[in-house]
Motif scaffolding. Structure first.
Motif, PDB file in Angstrom:
ATOM      1  N   LYS A  59       0.865  -1.178   0.000  1.00 51.18           N
ATOM      2  CA  LYS A  59       0.000   0.000   0.000  1.00 51.18           C
ATOM      3  C   LYS A  59       0.899   1.224   0.000  1.00 51.18           C
ATOM      4  O   LYS A  59       1.900   1.265   0.721  1.00 51.18           O
ATOM      5  CB  LYS A  59      -0.917   0.039   1.237  1.00 51.18           C
ATOM      6  CG  LYS A  59      -1.936  -1.087   1.286  1.00 51.18           C
ATOM      7  CD  LYS A  59      -2.837  -0.946   2.517  1.00 51.18           C
ATOM      8  CE  LYS A  59      -3.863  -2.076   2.571  1.00 51.18           C
ATOM      9  NZ  LYS A  59      -4.804  -2.005   1.433  1.00 51.18           N
TER      10      LYS A  59
ATOM     11  N   LEU B  87       1.109   5.745  -0.532  1.00 47.73           N
ATOM     12  CA  LEU B  87       0.543   7.070  -0.773  1.00 47.73           C
ATOM     13  C   LEU B  87       1.305   7.712  -1.923  1.00 47.73           C
ATOM     14  O   LEU B  87       2.458   8.102  -1.781  1.00 47.73           O
ATOM     15  CB  LEU B  87       0.647   7.941   0.484  1.00 47.73           C
ATOM     16  CG  LEU B  87       0.110   9.371   0.338  1.00 47.73           C
ATOM     17  CD1 LEU B  87      -1.376   9.373  -0.004  1.00 47.73           C
ATOM     18  CD2 LEU B  87       0.371  10.174   1.610  1.00 47.73           C
TER      19      LEU B  87
ATOM     20  N   TRP C 123      -3.996   7.087  -2.477  1.00 50.87           N
ATOM     21  CA  TRP C 123      -3.621   5.766  -1.986  1.00 50.87           C
ATOM     22  C   TRP C 123      -3.796   4.718  -3.073  1.00 50.87           C
ATOM     23  O   TRP C 123      -4.809   4.698  -3.786  1.00 50.87           O
ATOM     24  CB  TRP C 123      -4.470   5.389  -0.776  1.00 50.87           C
ATOM     25  CG  TRP C 123      -4.171   6.211   0.441  1.00 50.87           C
ATOM     26  CD1 TRP C 123      -4.853   7.301   0.886  1.00 50.87           C
ATOM     27  CD2 TRP C 123      -3.077   6.020   1.338  1.00 50.87           C
ATOM     28  NE1 TRP C 123      -4.257   7.801   2.020  1.00 50.87           N
ATOM     29  CE2 TRP C 123      -3.168   7.030   2.329  1.00 50.87           C
ATOM     30  CE3 TRP C 123      -2.036   5.086   1.415  1.00 50.87           C
ATOM     31  CZ2 TRP C 123      -2.249   7.132   3.372  1.00 50.87           C
ATOM     32  CZ3 TRP C 123      -1.126   5.186   2.461  1.00 50.87           C
ATOM     33  CH2 TRP C 123      -1.234   6.196   3.423  1.00 50.87           C
TER      34      TRP C 123
ATOM     35  N   ILE D 285       2.615  -0.042   5.049  1.00 51.52           N
ATOM     36  CA  ILE D 285       1.968   1.136   4.463  1.00 51.52           C
ATOM     37  C   ILE D 285       3.062   2.134   4.127  1.00 51.52           C
ATOM     38  O   ILE D 285       3.728   2.670   5.023  1.00 51.52           O
ATOM     39  CB  ILE D 285       0.958   1.742   5.455  1.00 51.52           C
ATOM     40  CG1 ILE D 285      -0.057   0.673   5.887  1.00 51.52           C
ATOM     41  CG2 ILE D 285       0.256   2.945   4.847  1.00 51.52           C
ATOM     42  CD1 ILE D 285      -0.802   1.022   7.159  1.00 51.52           C
TER      43      ILE D 285
ATOM     44  N   ARG E  28      -3.057  14.218   6.430  1.00 47.82           N
ATOM     45  CA  ARG E  28      -2.709  14.285   4.997  1.00 47.82           C
ATOM     46  C   ARG E  28      -2.364  15.725   4.607  1.00 47.82           C
ATOM     47  O   ARG E  28      -1.417  15.972   3.851  1.00 47.82           O
ATOM     48  CB  ARG E  28      -3.894  13.761   4.178  1.00 47.82           C
ATOM     49  CG  ARG E  28      -3.736  13.840   2.657  1.00 47.82           C
ATOM     50  CD  ARG E  28      -3.127  12.607   2.065  1.00 47.82           C
ATOM     51  NE  ARG E  28      -3.183  12.650   0.603  1.00 47.82           N
ATOM     52  CZ  ARG E  28      -4.087  12.029  -0.154  1.00 47.82           C
ATOM     53  NH1 ARG E  28      -5.042  11.306   0.433  1.00 47.82           N
ATOM     54  NH2 ARG E  28      -4.045  12.115  -1.460  1.00 47.82           N
TER      55      ARG E  28
ATOM     56  N   GLY F 104      -6.257   4.226   4.533  1.00 47.98           N
ATOM     57  CA  GLY F 104      -6.186   5.528   3.870  1.00 47.98           C
ATOM     58  C   GLY F 104      -5.684   6.623   4.789  1.00 47.98           C
ATOM     59  O   GLY F 104      -4.773   6.434   5.598  1.00 47.98           O
TER      60      GLY F 104
END
Length: 453
Positions: free
Chosen positions: A8, A10, A15, A47, A357, A401
């Motif tokens: 996973k 970003l 994502w 992640i 974020r 996320g």
């Protein structure tokens, strides 16, 4: 070409699952694909987020963390802390500076920083005389970065005076002081050392308007017409008052009068900017370098971050005095400071957006601009700098996320960084830097001798 497969990640597009980075021999991302992991790829479980730039550090100060917390007879402030710092700086030999810097850089990488802007003003010997190589201590910082794998933008500091109006330097500043000729030699050596290290960059740093005259600043900018320029400005109320007394202007307004502010400038702290100066910095496209943990530790005050962001202002974070080194901690304190100032939660987030974020992406962009990094993030052309969060950490239970970012930054996430890759090379594994043991042994010996001896 090496390949890293991220479960996973970003990316600039958001994502994504099953992302493969193809990493060229220069350590930059040459291609990105999605789908099943290629058989020749290294699988990275967890992640993945981009490595964060640390835009302001004085690495040697890591060695004195916690030593200036005893209350004095009067009110303590930045100025009383500075006396402690001067004494510590005067005790260090070149090997000591390199050992402490390596410890700080290991801790930065373990925290999720992958590049540092080293605002380097410790230049000369303990007696104040230049070394045979005037850039000796800048080279030591770069050597520490190379030992640990951290990217570095070395920012040699021009420091000539002790106060506004060209006041003569104090004895405690003897290791910092340069005239323009000596600074040119320090900068030339620092630039050469940075160029020799594949992850090295270069800029200049007039220390502050206390430490440089208008003519000296003009000469510096003429001698170095391109690249980042960093400066401490408006950190303390006394600094603003002294500037008004000497020049009849506040520091940021005075800086704009002396030089054309632009995107190459990074204004460190800017804590006590007034509304005119906030507009001035934002309209120039300059980055404000915020160091929230150090600013809290020193009792600096609160920057007008909400107003600055609303005007399109750009910002990033740094660890400054390295009293504590934490990427998530700096990002959390960045927003918490604005919550104190505005008395509302999620102060820096746009409506409906994740605060984590928002601040992460803003500090990626601001840090990259301030350090002259160019493309950054998990994107083609960027360095393959990847921070991997442990998907099994309790902080992320039931989350996905942006909630992962919010929980990393604002939740109980100690130990959440499991791996860090810089230029496609793993430097942190299982939450621990691969060279930590050797770096710790060397730094411990230095600190026990310098502090305990």
């Amino acid at each position: 070409m090496d390949k890293l497969h991220l479960d996973k990640a970003l990316t600039p597009e958001g994502w994504r699952d099953d992302v493969t980075l193809s990493v060229g021999p220069d350590g930059r991302i040459a291609a990105i694909t999605t789908g099943a992991a290629p058989p020749d790829a290294t699988r990275i479980r967890g992640i993945a987020i981009p490595g964060l730039p640390n835009l302001h550090s004085h690495a040697f100060q890591r060695g004195m963390a916690g030593l200036a917390e005893v209350a004095g007879e009067g009110d303590d402030s930045f100025w009383t802390w500075r006396d402690w710092m001067y004494r510590f700086a005067l005790a260090l030999e070149p090997d000591d500076v390199e050992a402490i810097a390596a410890l700080a850089y290991v801790e930065m990488l373990e925290a999720g920083f992958t590049t540092v802007g080293e605002f380097h003003y410790l230049h000369h010997g303990r007696d104040g005389r230049p070394y045979a190589d005037p850039a000796e201590l800048a080279r030591r910082c770069i050597a520490a970065a190379e030992t640990t794998g951290l990217g570095i933008a070395i920012l040699p500091v021009f420091y000539a005076h002790s106060g506004f109006g060209g006041l003569p330097p104090s004895e405690g500043q003897r290791r910092f002081i340069c005239d323009l000729d000596l600074f040119g030699r320090v900068a030339a050596g620092a630039r050469a050392a940075a160029k020799a290290y594949g992850r090295g960059g270069f800029g200049i740093a007039p220390h502050s308007l206390r430490a440089v005259t208008r003519d000296e600043l003009t000469a510096l900018l003429a001698a170095f017409p391109a690249g980042p320029v960093h400066i401490h400005v408006s950190e303390q109320v006394k600094e603003v008052e002294d500037c008004l007394s000497a020049h009849g202007m506040r520091p940021i307004a005075l800086l704009g009068d002396w030089a054309a502010l632009s995107e190459r400038w990074c204004l460190i702290h800017a804590t006590h900017a007034d509304p005119f100066e906030v507009r001035q910095m934002a309209s120039a496209g300059a980055v404000v370098g915020l160091c929230p943990v150090t600013e809290a530790n020193l009792g600096d005050g609160l920057f007008a971050g909400v107003d600055f962001k609303a005007r399109g202002g750009r910002f990033g974070v740094g660890t400054d005095s390295n009293v504590a080194i934490s990427a998530s901690g700096e990002l959390a304190m960045l927003d918490y400071a604005q919550r104190f100032a505005t008395r509302r939660r999620t102060a820096l987030a746009d409506r409906g957006r994740s605060t984590g974020r928002t601040v992460l992406e803003a500090c990626l962009c601001g840090g990259a601009q301030a350090l002259g990094l160019g493309t950054i993030g998990l994107a083609v052309g960027a360095p393959a700098d990847v921070v991997v969060l442990d998907a099994g950490h309790m902080a992320f239970a039931g989350r996905g996320g942006d909630a992962v970012l919010d929980s990393w930054i604002f939740g109980p996430s100690a130990g959440a960084v499991s791996e860090v890759w810089v230029s496609g090379r793993r430097v942190v594994d299982g939450g621990r830097h691969v060279a930590r043991s050797a770096v710790e042994v060397r730094a411990r010996a230095v600190l026990e001798r310098v502090i305990g001896g």
